[in-house]
Design an enzyme around this catalytic site. Structure first.
Site, PDB file in Angstrom:
ATOM      1  CB  CYS A 142      -7.331 -10.605   4.104  1.00  0.00           C
ATOM      2  SG  CYS A 142      -6.392 -11.517   5.042  1.00  0.00           S
ATOM      3  CB  CYS A 184       4.018   3.456  -4.243  1.00  0.00           C
ATOM      4  SG  CYS A 184       3.401   2.123  -2.863  1.00  0.00           S
ATOM      5  CB  CYS A 220      -0.280   1.178  -2.636  1.00  0.00           C
ATOM      6  SG  CYS A 220      -0.362   2.874  -2.835  1.00  0.00           S
ATOM      7  CB  CYS A 231       3.789   6.103  -1.251  1.00  0.00           C
ATOM      8  SG  CYS A 231       2.284   5.423  -1.575  1.00  0.00           S
TER       9      CYS A 231
END
Length: 163
Positions: free
Chosen positions: A150, A129, A126, A81
């Site tokens: 990571c 999204c 995220c 996104c």
């Protein structure tokens, strides 16, 4: 006899975990984000590896990301996104084979606990999204945050600073 009974109990116990709850949680998770797309829309917009990592919470092979050795100044954004997730000044070489950062851009990365390998790990995704990014561990640089984010390189795009 005792070993067979123990084996039988373990098999029955392992089989008790149904997938219907996982599917309900996954669909609820998908609708809780600002950017919502159908599985078909994600498949059409992402590469196979991006889809596999971001939407199926997979892990790319170690040392396979072009972003691993990137030393340019800029911002790492979500490949799904475009949300800014990490700054280049917080990237460090961890030796693990995945791009690593000692901190995220606050508010743009969300955290959850996953038990996929049998032990709890802090998963990162995220916040806009819901795309899976990777995991955060407490073995990062002790002179900064002590954290090692990571991150799968396939989950990121890089936007260089304008100099």
């Amino acid at each position: 006899m005792g070993k067979r009974l123990l084996l039988l109990v373990l098999v029955v116990f392992a089989g008790c975990k149904g997938t219907s709850q996982e599917e309900k949680q996954e669909s609820a998770k998908e609708t809780a984000f600002k950017v919502n797309k159908t599985d078909a829309e994600w498949r059409a917009e992402l590469t196979d590896m991006e889809y596999y990592v971001l939407r199926k919470a997979a892990t790319e092979n170690a040392f396979s990301s072009e972003l691993l050795d990137n030393k340019e100044k800029g911002t790492y954004v979500c490949a799904g996104c475009g949300t800014p997730l990490f700054k280049s000044e917080h990237k460090f070489k961890s030796g693990t084979g995945w791009p690593s950062f000692d901190r995220e851009i606050k508010g743009n990365v969300a955290f959850d606990t996953d038990y996929k390998i049998g032990v709890p790990r802090t998963e990162e995704h995220c916040a806009v999204c819901g795309g899976h990014l990777g995991h955060v561990f407490n073995d990062g640089p002790s002179n900064t945050t002590g954290k090692r984010h990571c991150i799968n390189g396939a989950a990121l795009n890089f936007i260089p600073d304008n100099n």
